[in-house]
Design a protein around this motif. Structure first.
Motif, PDB file in Angstrom:
ATOM      1  N   CYS A 250       0.859  -1.187   0.000  1.00 34.69           N
ATOM      2  CA  CYS A 250       0.000   0.000   0.000  1.00 34.69           C
ATOM      3  C   CYS A 250       0.890   1.229   0.000  1.00 34.69           C
ATOM      4  O   CYS A 250       2.012   1.198   0.515  1.00 34.69           O
ATOM      5  N   ALA A 251       0.402   2.288  -0.619  1.00 40.14           N
ATOM      6  CA  ALA A 251       1.149   3.541  -0.675  1.00 40.14           C
ATOM      7  C   ALA A 251       0.210   4.695  -0.354  1.00 40.14           C
ATOM      8  O   ALA A 251      -0.812   4.882  -1.024  1.00 40.14           O
ATOM      9  N   ASN A 252       0.525   5.413   0.701  1.00 36.42           N
ATOM     10  CA  ASN A 252      -0.196   6.635   1.106  1.00 36.42           C
ATOM     11  C   ASN A 252      -1.614   6.376   1.618  1.00 36.42           C
ATOM     12  O   ASN A 252      -2.387   7.313   1.782  1.00 36.42           O
ATOM     13  N   MET A 253      -1.965   5.119   1.884  1.00 34.67           N
ATOM     14  CA  MET A 253      -3.321   4.827   2.335  1.00 34.67           C
ATOM     15  C   MET A 253      -3.502   5.144   3.816  1.00 34.67           C
ATOM     16  O   MET A 253      -4.473   5.787   4.215  1.00 34.67           O
ATOM     17  N   PHE A 254      -2.575   4.686   4.663  1.00 37.73           N
ATOM     18  CA  PHE A 254      -2.733   4.904   6.103  1.00 37.73           C
ATOM     19  C   PHE A 254      -2.692   6.391   6.435  1.00 37.73           C
ATOM     20  O   PHE A 254      -3.342   6.833   7.378  1.00 37.73           O
ATOM     21  N   ASN A 255      -1.938   7.162   5.672  1.00 42.86           N
ATOM     22  CA  ASN A 255      -1.894   8.603   5.892  1.00 42.86           C
ATOM     23  C   ASN A 255      -3.276   9.222   5.680  1.00 42.86           C
ATOM     24  O   ASN A 255      -3.721  10.070   6.467  1.00 42.86           O
ATOM     25  N   GLU A 256      -3.970   8.789   4.615  1.00 41.31           N
ATOM     26  CA  GLU A 256      -5.313   9.319   4.364  1.00 41.31           C
ATOM     27  C   GLU A 256      -6.294   8.848   5.430  1.00 41.31           C
ATOM     28  O   GLU A 256      -7.188   9.604   5.841  1.00 41.31           O
ATOM     29  N   LEU A 257      -6.148   7.611   5.895  1.00 43.51           N
ATOM     30  CA  LEU A 257      -7.024   7.131   6.968  1.00 43.51           C
ATOM     31  C   LEU A 257      -6.784   7.913   8.258  1.00 43.51           C
ATOM     32  O   LEU A 257      -7.736   8.246   8.977  1.00 43.51           O
ATOM     33  N   ASP A 258      -5.513   8.217   8.547  1.00 41.89           N
ATOM     34  CA  ASP A 258      -5.202   8.995   9.748  1.00 41.89           C
ATOM     35  C   ASP A 258      -5.772  10.408   9.654  1.00 41.89           C
ATOM     36  O   ASP A 258      -6.252  10.981  10.642  1.00 41.89           O
ATOM     37  N   GLN A 259      -5.731  10.983   8.449  1.00 41.42           N
ATOM     38  CA  GLN A 259      -6.260  12.331   8.259  1.00 41.42           C
ATOM     39  C   GLN A 259      -7.774  12.371   8.418  1.00 41.42           C
ATOM     40  O   GLN A 259      -8.341  13.359   8.888  1.00 41.42           O
ATOM     41  N   ALA A 260      -8.428  11.268   8.032  1.00 44.10           N
ATOM     42  CA  ALA A 260      -9.893  11.236   8.093  1.00 44.10           C
ATOM     43  C   ALA A 260     -10.418  11.042   9.518  1.00 44.10           C
ATOM     44  O   ALA A 260     -11.592  11.300   9.785  1.00 44.10           O
ATOM     45  N   GLY A 261      -9.567  10.589  10.441  1.00 46.28           N
ATOM     46  CA  GLY A 261     -10.006  10.348  11.822  1.00 46.28           C
ATOM     47  C   GLY A 261      -9.286  11.232  12.813  1.00 46.28           C
ATOM     48  O   GLY A 261      -8.287  11.875  12.501  1.00 46.28           O
TER      49      GLY A 261
ATOM     50  N   MET B 188      -8.407   9.952  15.943  1.00 43.94           N
ATOM     51  CA  MET B 188      -7.691   9.123  16.888  1.00 43.94           C
ATOM     52  C   MET B 188      -6.197   9.107  16.579  1.00 43.94           C
ATOM     53  O   MET B 188      -5.795   9.191  15.414  1.00 43.94           O
ATOM     54  N   PRO B 189      -5.360   9.003  17.601  1.00 44.10           N
ATOM     55  CA  PRO B 189      -3.909   8.985  17.391  1.00 44.10           C
ATOM     56  C   PRO B 189      -3.456   7.677  16.747  1.00 44.10           C
ATOM     57  O   PRO B 189      -4.160   6.661  16.819  1.00 44.10           O
ATOM     58  N   PRO B 190      -2.284   7.683  16.122  1.00 42.86           N
ATOM     59  CA  PRO B 190      -1.776   6.467  15.485  1.00 42.86           C
ATOM     60  C   PRO B 190      -1.648   5.290  16.437  1.00 42.86           C
ATOM     61  O   PRO B 190      -1.830   4.138  16.034  1.00 42.86           O
ATOM     62  N   GLU B 191      -1.345   5.568  17.702  1.00 43.83           N
ATOM     63  CA  GLU B 191      -1.192   4.488  18.682  1.00 43.83           C
ATOM     64  C   GLU B 191      -2.482   3.661  18.804  1.00 43.83           C
ATOM     65  O   GLU B 191      -2.439   2.457  19.074  1.00 43.83           O
ATOM     66  N   PHE B 192      -3.624   4.307  18.610  1.00 46.34           N
ATOM     67  CA  PHE B 192      -4.913   3.616  18.680  1.00 46.34           C
ATOM     68  C   PHE B 192      -5.253   2.969  17.342  1.00 46.34           C
ATOM     69  O   PHE B 192      -5.696   1.819  17.285  1.00 46.34           O
ATOM     70  N   GLN B 193      -5.024   3.692  16.247  1.00 44.84           N
ATOM     71  CA  GLN B 193      -5.414   3.212  14.921  1.00 44.84           C
ATOM     72  C   GLN B 193      -4.575   2.032  14.446  1.00 44.84           C
ATOM     73  O   GLN B 193      -5.077   1.138  13.755  1.00 44.84           O
ATOM     74  N   THR B 194      -3.298   2.023  14.809  1.00 43.11           N
ATOM     75  CA  THR B 194      -2.378   1.032  14.256  1.00 43.11           C
ATOM     76  C   THR B 194      -2.781  -0.398  14.597  1.00 43.11           C
ATOM     77  O   THR B 194      -2.601  -1.310  13.791  1.00 43.11           O
ATOM     78  N   LYS B 195      -3.326  -0.614  15.781  1.00 42.01           N
ATOM     79  CA  LYS B 195      -3.748  -1.976  16.160  1.00 42.01           C
ATOM     80  C   LYS B 195      -4.814  -2.482  15.195  1.00 42.01           C
ATOM     81  O   LYS B 195      -4.773  -3.637  14.750  1.00 42.01           O
ATOM     82  N   LYS B 196      -5.779  -1.624  14.833  1.00 45.45           N
ATOM     83  CA  LYS B 196      -6.820  -2.019  13.885  1.00 45.45           C
ATOM     84  C   LYS B 196      -6.220  -2.274  12.503  1.00 45.45           C
ATOM     85  O   LYS B 196      -6.606  -3.233  11.823  1.00 45.45           O
ATOM     86  N   TYR B 197      -5.293  -1.417  12.111  1.00 43.42           N
ATOM     87  CA  TYR B 197      -4.643  -1.614  10.808  1.00 43.42           C
ATOM     88  C   TYR B 197      -3.936  -2.964  10.744  1.00 43.42           C
ATOM     89  O   TYR B 197      -4.080  -3.715   9.772  1.00 43.42           O
TER      90      TYR B 197
ATOM     91  N   PRO C 281       5.751  13.427   9.869  1.00 41.81           N
ATOM     92  CA  PRO C 281       5.878  12.811  11.198  1.00 41.81           C
ATOM     93  C   PRO C 281       4.779  11.824  11.566  1.00 41.81           C
ATOM     94  O   PRO C 281       5.057  10.731  12.065  1.00 41.81           O
ATOM     95  N   LYS C 282       3.508  12.174  11.329  1.00 41.09           N
ATOM     96  CA  LYS C 282       2.423  11.289  11.770  1.00 41.09           C
ATOM     97  C   LYS C 282       2.419   9.980  10.980  1.00 41.09           C
ATOM     98  O   LYS C 282       2.219   8.902  11.542  1.00 41.09           O
ATOM     99  N   ALA C 283       2.661  10.070   9.672  1.00 41.28           N
ATOM    100  CA  ALA C 283       2.727   8.851   8.852  1.00 41.28           C
ATOM    101  C   ALA C 283       3.926   8.001   9.256  1.00 41.28           C
ATOM    102  O   ALA C 283       3.846   6.766   9.291  1.00 41.28           O
ATOM    103  N   ALA C 284       5.048   8.660   9.565  1.00 39.79           N
ATOM    104  CA  ALA C 284       6.230   7.921  10.016  1.00 39.79           C
ATOM    105  C   ALA C 284       5.966   7.223  11.347  1.00 39.79           C
ATOM    106  O   ALA C 284       6.469   6.119  11.587  1.00 39.79           O
ATOM    107  N   ARG C 285       5.191   7.855  12.195  1.00 39.89           N
ATOM    108  CA  ARG C 285       4.823   7.242  13.469  1.00 39.89           C
ATOM    109  C   ARG C 285       3.987   5.969  13.237  1.00 39.89           C
ATOM    110  O   ARG C 285       4.210   4.935  13.876  1.00 39.89           O
ATOM    111  N   THR C 286       3.047   6.030  12.302  1.00 42.32           N
ATOM    112  CA  THR C 286       2.242   4.856  11.971  1.00 42.32           C
ATOM    113  C   THR C 286       3.117   3.721  11.461  1.00 42.32           C
ATOM    114  O   THR C 286       2.965   2.558  11.865  1.00 42.32           O
ATOM    115  N   ILE C 287       4.045   4.046  10.570  1.00 43.45           N
ATOM    116  CA  ILE C 287       4.960   3.034  10.031  1.00 43.45           C
ATOM    117  C   ILE C 287       5.795   2.415  11.142  1.00 43.45           C
ATOM    118  O   ILE C 287       6.001   1.192  11.192  1.00 43.45           O
TER     119      ILE C 287
END
Length: 517
Positions: free
Chosen positions: A307-318, A320-329, A351-357
């Motif tokens: 995937c490319a640039n998908m989690f960044n768009e999901l993070d922008q749409a919500g 919740m912090p990455p720490e919460f979202q990443t478990k679902k991902y 930074p936020k996308a890098a945190r998710t990664i």
């Protein structure tokens, strides 16, 4: 006679007064010249000081992402043996004893591994788009404005962006002619320089999440010619049917061009009777478009997930912090994948996308996956992005390369849209099955990933920051430019340490270990 004497005295007096007046003028002129020279020198010095101040400010700004300690270079130089009488070309040059020897250095973004036919296609990608989705002259004239407007909606005005924006023809045309093109430049370079075991080893099922106009699929076809002969079935998942349809047409156009050139080469070599019938879709990968969001059910488990640039768009749409979202991902990625699946996840270098990664990397490691790239170790990430995305000036894990050799028309289009791009950045993680033995340190060697641009240190020393199993590390190079190139962001080094780890010096500003090479 008396008149004659009077006349002579008068002429002598007049001549004398002229000489005195001339001497005074000369003296005054000389003094004025001296004063003006002093003023000029003063102004010149002030100008030089101002220029020097500007240069220093710019230099400091360029180095502001990482703190530099001048004492580090001085301490490095203090390790030189006493009595060293080696002459230097400058009083500021210092000799440092190396802590390690470079065994190998591999670039992350070199264009050398990319096939020539793929580079030609990248340069002419706008022509391929025009063949599949033509624009008239008026629409082409409006394109830069549409690109700039879409750029705002993807960044600072994303709250106003519709979820299905890629279904709008104007936005889709702007996206594929600009953003898709730039993404292909990024991804082809990354894919071409990753190890071969990052990709499918056999025929199998692949899944591209948030596929859009099939950018990842097209980039893989261009960057990894050895995969073209494999029978891969690609499930492409996205909420926009229009973008996937256009992307499929573009992919087949790209594939046809590479196959045609390959056939022309084989015909010239073997004089075979190859025909255009070989350009049928069966010669390419199978594409199955699935309309839906992340989490939509796929019929088959995937051996290879991208995937490319998908989690960044999901993070922008919500919210919740990455720490919460990443478990679902991560849980959903496991639902999609087979036990020995390989993953390549790429996000923008923010930074936020890098945190998710970084959080996904941690979960891959805890569940038995091996991180093939970019991490040279499986210990804690020293640049996990937490402090960076929460507002601190700390560094986050991202990589960049210069765009000076990007397609010329793409750069002109960027300038027309008032979105000039000097550097391309990204954050990514590549995870493979645990039994993969590559990218492992031996007893005598250490792997290092460069994570910054190069910067100058006192004493003719060039520094870069790097990631190692010891954490953040400062690499010091001497005499860069004398048949030696500076290290670049993303470079992977394998070195042999000469100095014991406990004896390595520490950068006072960052606490990083310092390794002189």
């Amino acid at each position: 006679m008396a008149e004659r004497k009077f006349y002579d005295k008068f002429v002598e007096k007049k001549s004398s007064s002229k000489k005195n007046r001339k001497n005074k003028e000369d003296s005054r002129g000389k003094g004025e010249n001296d004063i003006s020279k002093k003023d000029f020198r003063g102004k010149q010095n002030a100008h030089n000081n101002e220029e020097s101040s500007i240069k220093n400010t710019r230099h400091n700004e360029r180095r502001s992402d990482v703190a530099i300690n001048k004492n580090t270079a001085e301490k490095l130089s203090s390790r030189s043996p006493r009595g060293n009488t080696q002459k230097t070309t400058s009083r500021t040059e210092r000799h440092i004893n190396p802590d390690a020897q470079i065994i190998s250095c591999t670039s992350s973004f070199s264009t050398k591994p990319i096939p020539k036919d793929s580079l030609a296609i990248l340069n002419d990608f706008d022509k391929i788009i025009q063949e599949n989705r033509p624009l008239n002259s008026k629409q082409i004239q409006q394109l830069p404005d549409n690109i700039r407007e879409l750029s705002h909606q993807l960044t600072d005005q994303r709250a106003d962006r519709r979820l299905g924006y890629m279904n709008e023809n104007t936005k889709l045309s702007a996206y594929v002619r600009y953003f898709t093109w730039w993404n292909l430049v990024r991804l082809t370079r990354l894919f071409a320089n990753l190890p071969a075991n990052a990709f499918p080893q056999n025929d199998g099922i692949c899944l591209d999440l948030g596929s859009g106009p099939l950018t990842v699929v097209t980039a893989l076809w261009l960057a990894r010619p050895e995969l073209r002969s494999k029978k891969l079935t690609w499930y492409c998942l996205d909420i926009s049917q229009n973008s996937m349809t256009l992307g499929e047409d573009v992919y087949y156009s790209v594939a046809a061009r590479t196959i045609a050139k390959s056939m022309a080469y084989e015909k010239s070599e073997t004089d075979s009777n190859a025909t255009q019938n070989s350009l049928a879709p069966e010669a390419c990968w199978k594409i199955i478009r699935v309309k839906g969001s992340f989490g939509t059910q796929i019929k088959e488990k995937a051996d290879f997930i991208t995937c490319a640039n998908m989690f960044n768009e999901l993070d922008q749409a919500g919210d919740m912090p990455p720490e919460f979202q990443t478990k679902k991902y991560f849980d959903q990625l496991n639902v999609y994948s087979t036990k020995d699946a390989r993953f390549i996840l790429i996000e923008p270098g923010v930074p936020k996308a890098a945190r998710t990664i970084s959080l996904l990397r941690d979960r891959f490691i805890r569940t038995g996956k091996k991180i093939l790239a970019p991490c040279p170790h499986a210990t804690e990430c020293p640049m996990n992005g937490f402090k960076a995305y929460t507002g601190s000036s700390h560094k986050w894990c991202n990589f960049a390369f210069s765009t000076e050799d990007a397609p010329v028309r793409l750069q002109k289009l960027s300038d027309s849209a008032k979105l000039p791009k000097e550097r391309a950045t990204l954050s990514y993680v590549c995870a493979v099955p645990e039994d993969d033995t590559s990218n492992t340190d031996t007893q005598d060697t250490l792997k290092i990933r460069v994570v910054s641009d190069s910067f100058r240190l006192p004493g003719n020393i060039t520094g870069v920051y790097a990631c190692t199993k010891f954490g953040l590390t400062l690499i010091a190079q001497q005499n860069v430019g004398e048949n030696k190139s500076a290290l670049s962001s993303g470079d992977l080094l394998e070195i042999k340490l000469k100095t014991p780890v406990d004896s390595l010096r520490t950068d006072e500003k960052t606490g990083a270990k310092v390794i002189a090479i």
